[in-house]
Design a protein around this motif. Structure first.
Motif, PDB file in Angstrom:
ATOM      1  N   SER A 287       0.844  -1.196   0.000  1.00  0.00           N
ATOM      2  CA  SER A 287       0.000   0.000   0.000  1.00  0.00           C
ATOM      3  C   SER A 287       0.881   1.249   0.000  1.00  0.00           C
ATOM      4  N   GLY A 288       2.191   1.066  -0.246  1.00  0.00           N
ATOM      5  CA  GLY A 288       3.081   2.186  -0.545  1.00  0.00           C
ATOM      6  C   GLY A 288       3.775   2.849   0.606  1.00  0.00           C
ATOM      7  N   THR A 289       3.797   2.256   1.806  1.00  0.00           N
ATOM      8  CA  THR A 289       4.360   2.966   2.956  1.00  0.00           C
ATOM      9  C   THR A 289       5.859   3.217   2.803  1.00  0.00           C
ATOM     10  N   GLU A 290       6.625   2.207   2.398  1.00  0.00           N
ATOM     11  CA  GLU A 290       8.070   2.406   2.235  1.00  0.00           C
ATOM     12  C   GLU A 290       8.387   3.176   0.958  1.00  0.00           C
ATOM     13  N   ILE A 345      -8.247   3.422   6.019  1.00  0.00           N
ATOM     14  CA  ILE A 345      -9.360   4.158   5.394  1.00  0.00           C
ATOM     15  C   ILE A 345      -8.844   5.446   4.761  1.00  0.00           C
ATOM     16  N   LEU A 346      -7.992   6.168   5.483  1.00  0.00           N
ATOM     17  CA  LEU A 346      -7.423   7.401   4.936  1.00  0.00           C
ATOM     18  C   LEU A 346      -6.541   7.122   3.722  1.00  0.00           C
ATOM     19  N   LEU A 347      -5.741   6.050   3.788  1.00  0.00           N
ATOM     20  CA  LEU A 347      -4.898   5.678   2.658  1.00  0.00           C
ATOM     21  C   LEU A 347      -5.728   5.343   1.427  1.00  0.00           C
ATOM     22  N   LEU A 348      -6.744   4.543   1.618  1.00  0.00           N
ATOM     23  CA  LEU A 348      -7.618   4.150   0.511  1.00  0.00           C
ATOM     24  C   LEU A 348      -8.199   5.373  -0.179  1.00  0.00           C
ATOM     25  N   THR A 349      -8.713   6.296   0.592  1.00  0.00           N
ATOM     26  CA  THR A 349      -9.333   7.508   0.031  1.00  0.00           C
ATOM     27  C   THR A 349      -8.313   8.350  -0.726  1.00  0.00           C
ATOM     28  N   ALA A 350      -7.158   8.571  -0.124  1.00  0.00           N
ATOM     29  CA  ALA A 350      -6.150   9.433  -0.745  1.00  0.00           C
ATOM     30  C   ALA A 350      -5.608   8.838  -2.036  1.00  0.00           C
ATOM     31  N   VAL A 382      -3.445  19.126  -5.915  1.00  0.00           N
ATOM     32  CA  VAL A 382      -4.055  17.860  -5.497  1.00  0.00           C
ATOM     33  C   VAL A 382      -3.022  16.758  -5.243  1.00  0.00           C
ATOM     34  N   PRO A 383      -2.043  16.496  -6.174  1.00  0.00           N
ATOM     35  CA  PRO A 383      -1.113  15.387  -5.913  1.00  0.00           C
ATOM     36  C   PRO A 383      -0.296  15.549  -4.634  1.00  0.00           C
ATOM     37  N   THR A 384       0.160  16.794  -4.398  1.00  0.00           N
ATOM     38  CA  THR A 384       0.922  17.016  -3.166  1.00  0.00           C
ATOM     39  C   THR A 384       0.044  16.801  -1.942  1.00  0.00           C
ATOM     40  N   ALA A 385      -1.189  17.313  -1.991  1.00  0.00           N
ATOM     41  CA  ALA A 385      -2.100  17.146  -0.857  1.00  0.00           C
ATOM     42  C   ALA A 385      -2.390  15.670  -0.596  1.00  0.00           C
ATOM     43  N   CYS A 386      -2.605  14.906  -1.671  1.00  0.00           N
ATOM     44  CA  CYS A 386      -2.894  13.475  -1.504  1.00  0.00           C
ATOM     45  C   CYS A 386      -1.700  12.729  -0.927  1.00  0.00           C
ATOM     46  N   LEU A 387      -0.496  13.057  -1.396  1.00  0.00           N
ATOM     47  CA  LEU A 387       0.692  12.401  -0.860  1.00  0.00           C
ATOM     48  C   LEU A 387       0.920  12.772   0.604  1.00  0.00           C
ATOM     49  N   LEU A 388       0.546  13.992   0.976  1.00  0.00           N
ATOM     50  CA  LEU A 388       0.641  14.379   2.388  1.00  0.00           C
ATOM     51  C   LEU A 388      -0.300  13.540   3.240  1.00  0.00           C
ATOM     52  N   VAL A 389      -1.524  13.334   2.747  1.00  0.00           N
ATOM     53  CA  VAL A 389      -2.484  12.497   3.472  1.00  0.00           C
ATOM     54  C   VAL A 389      -1.977  11.060   3.548  1.00  0.00           C
ATOM     55  N   CYS A 390      -1.417  10.549   2.436  1.00  0.00           N
ATOM     56  CA  CYS A 390      -0.874   9.189   2.420  1.00  0.00           C
ATOM     57  C   CYS A 390       0.256   9.044   3.432  1.00  0.00           C
ATOM     58  N   ALA A 454      -4.296   1.551  -3.386  1.00  0.00           N
ATOM     59  CA  ALA A 454      -5.626   1.702  -2.775  1.00  0.00           C
ATOM     60  C   ALA A 454      -6.286   0.337  -2.572  1.00  0.00           C
ATOM     61  N   SER A 455      -6.090  -0.568  -3.534  1.00  0.00           N
ATOM     62  CA  SER A 455      -6.687  -1.906  -3.424  1.00  0.00           C
ATOM     63  C   SER A 455      -6.120  -2.657  -2.220  1.00  0.00           C
ATOM     64  N   PHE A 456      -4.811  -2.570  -2.026  1.00  0.00           N
ATOM     65  CA  PHE A 456      -4.202  -3.240  -0.870  1.00  0.00           C
ATOM     66  C   PHE A 456      -4.681  -2.615   0.439  1.00  0.00           C
ATOM     67  N   ALA A 457      -4.877  -1.311   0.445  1.00  0.00           N
ATOM     68  CA  ALA A 457      -5.400  -0.668   1.655  1.00  0.00           C
ATOM     69  C   ALA A 457      -6.801  -1.177   1.972  1.00  0.00           C
ATOM     70  N   GLY A 458      -7.631  -1.352   0.937  1.00  0.00           N
ATOM     71  CA  GLY A 458      -8.985  -1.893   1.144  1.00  0.00           C
ATOM     72  C   GLY A 458      -8.945  -3.307   1.689  1.00  0.00           C
ATOM     73  N   ILE A 459      -8.055  -4.143   1.138  1.00  0.00           N
ATOM     74  CA  ILE A 459      -7.897  -5.508   1.653  1.00  0.00           C
ATOM     75  C   ILE A 459      -7.448  -5.466   3.112  1.00  0.00           C
ATOM     76  N   GLY A 460      -6.568  -4.509   3.429  1.00  0.00           N
ATOM     77  CA  GLY A 460      -6.060  -4.399   4.784  1.00  0.00           C
ATOM     78  C   GLY A 460      -7.135  -4.103   5.817  1.00  0.00           C
ATOM     79  N   ILE A 461      -8.135  -3.328   5.437  1.00  0.00           N
ATOM     80  CA  ILE A 461      -9.233  -3.021   6.375  1.00  0.00           C
ATOM     81  C   ILE A 461      -9.954  -4.299   6.776  1.00  0.00           C
ATOM     82  N   ILE A 462     -10.282  -5.132   5.790  1.00  0.00           N
ATOM     83  CA  ILE A 462     -10.976  -6.401   6.069  1.00  0.00           C
ATOM     84  C   ILE A 462     -10.075  -7.324   6.890  1.00  0.00           C
ATOM     85  N   TYR A 463      -8.806  -7.387   6.518  1.00  0.00           N
ATOM     86  CA  TYR A 463      -7.842  -8.243   7.206  1.00  0.00           C
ATOM     87  C   TYR A 463      -7.725  -7.847   8.683  1.00  0.00           C
TER      88      TYR A 463
END
Length: 477
Positions: A287-290, A345-350, A382-390, A454-463
């Motif tokens: 989900s892109g953390t590293e 949830i925040l990662l998925l949205t961003a 927008v891209p900078t704002a989204c990366l800040l949220v991520c 975003a897909s991995f973040a969604g899977i992570g919520i269920i997991y």
């Protein structure tokens, strides 16, 4: 982290006494001082992870080395600078697990210093790409010892009520290191930043490590009761039943099947917990953390940067630190699972918004013409704002929590060994996610890559909801 004014009731050999709130605050502040000193090792780790941003920014206008020769680097070599750190951690984690279990937490931290200094010297004195890559691999080996020894140590010296915040202090210092190295890159070159890292880790080895106490739980489990008693009194105060805590520690580390150490890793209950941590590491990295930490400049460049890359990178790492601090405040109050779910949830949205923006921008949807001139895109923030949220949301939960649970899921007698195996897998996932960053960007397009995160973040919520076990306030032995 809580500093309640309510007195803490503890049983002692003489009956029940109360620890005055003032003494409790002073005692916890002393523990925090120990956390800060110990995490000067992870500070260097954070500088190492983010150093790639410094050299990437420098190479936009100057690609010379300390000795004045020009250095040519390709995209795959930038990828390798990040991923080789994690390749280096692979043997480091396995060796670190043995060293921490055999020689203790403090002595193992001392072994960090020589390889860490060697790795940074290879980088600082590099005249070609191979020297930098070798230095990054050596640094990765040292950072594996940092992770296993420091996180294990922090979990064992802290009160259980602030254990989550104690473990997260290492992550906070990593984020501070990431900010520091980018800031140094703004006022100096990539090789002077590397020399600074040499000095920092040398200071840690000379001025800090000799004065840290050994882990009291390690001393207890290895039969050094007298030393353990002294350290426990220093850390827990005079109102604790030291002998009672030591007995509880020994009981928590006695397996009914008689298996301790490496042999316990094959037992079903241990393997089940390992698999849970493996799953979290997989979700975290894909989900892109590293990727955000190592490639903030490059992600901003390919996403439609709205302002200066170094300033944007500093802001991203400040948000990473802010997320760590927020989790440190929340994790012992609302628990690990809730922090994870909020983070994902925040990662998925961003990522959904970022991917959509990059897709629309690449197809020319934001371009409008007035006569023969094109107007400026009003959405370029927008891209900078989204990366800040991520950045904020990844460090709020899914980034640091797998490392935390790799410590908390297992008792002292097998903690370092099992943690080394879990973090070995975590580093494999980090290497994979970093190494495929450029290929996936080419194959999926930048928009597709963000949607995959975003897909991995969604899977992570269920997991997290159905698989992850809560450890808030639990005595982990």
């Amino acid at each position: 982290m809580s500093f309640s004014d309510d007195p803490v009731v503890l049983k002692t050999a003489d009956g029940i006494q109360q620890e005055p709130s003032r003494e409790r605050r002073i005692r916890l502040l002393k523990q925090i001082g120990l956390f800060f000193m110990t995490t000067l090792g992870p500070l260097n780790f954070g500088m190492g992870l983010s150093w790639v941003n410094t050299i990437a920014s420098d190479f936009e206008h100057d690609n010379t080395t300390l000795f004045g020769n020009e250095l040519q680097l390709h995209n795959w070599q930038f990828d390798m600078m990040s991923s080789l750190v994690f390749i280096g951690t692979l043997p480091g984690f396995l060796i670190g697990g043995y060293l921490v279990a055999r020689f203790g937490r403090r002595k193992s931290m001392m072994l960090i210093i020589p390889p860490c200094m060697a790795g940074w010297l290879f980088v600082a004195l590099a005249t070609n790409a191979i020297m930098i890559l070798v230095g990054r691999f050596i640094s990765g080996f040292a950072y594996a010892l940092v992770v296993v020894s420091v996180r294990t140590y922090l979990s064992e010296i802290s009160d259980k009520e602030i254990r989550g915040a104690a473990i997260l202090s290492a992550e906070c210092m990593k984020s501070m290191g990431a900010i520091l190295i980018v800031a140094l890159g703004m006022i100096g070159t990539w090789y002077y930043a590397a020399f600074f890292c040499v000095c920092e880790i040398l200071f840690f080895g000379i001025a800090v490590l000799p004065f840290l106490p050994e882990s009291p739980t390690f001393l207890t489990v290895t039969g050094k009761d007298e030393k353990a008693m002294k350290v426990l009194k220093r850390l827990r105060g005079k109102y604790i039943d030291v002998e009672g805590e030591m007995c509880n520690l020994k009981e928590a580390n006695e397996r009914g099947d008689g298996n301790n150490g490496w042999s316990a890793l094959l037992k079903p209950d241990v393997m089940k917990k390992c698999l849970i941590v493996f799953g979290l590491f997989l979700i975290s990295n894909f989900s892109g953390t590293e990727v955000i930490k190592a490639n903030a400049v490059r992600m901003l460049q390919t996403s439609g940067l709205s302002f200066d890359s170094e300033v944007s990178t500093i802001i991203i790492f400040v948000l990473l630190l802010a997320g760590n601090l927020c989790q440190a405040l929340l994790v012992d109050r609302i628990g690990r699972k809730k922090c994870l779910i909020l983070s994902l949830i925040l990662l998925l949205t961003a990522y959904v918004i970022l991917g959509t923006y990059v897709f629309l921008e690449s197809t020319g949807n934001f371009e409008t013409e007035v006569g023969e001139a094109r107007t400026e895109n009003p959405w370029n923030w927008v891209p900078t704002a989204c990366l800040l949220v991520c950045a904020f949301s990844s460090s709020l939960g899914i980034g640091p929590t797998p490392w935390m649970l790799a410590v908390e899921y297992f008792p002292t007698s097998i903690r370092s060994q099992v943690m080394s195996v879990c973090t070995f897998f975590g580093s494999l996932m980090s290497f994979a996610s970093l190494q495929v960053y450029s290929p996936l960007q080419y194959a999926l397009t930048p928009a597709g890559l963000y949607w995959s995160y975003a897909s991995f973040a969604g899977i992570g919520i269920i997991y997290t909801i159905f698989i992850v076990h809560e450890t808030k306030g639990v005595n982990v032995g």
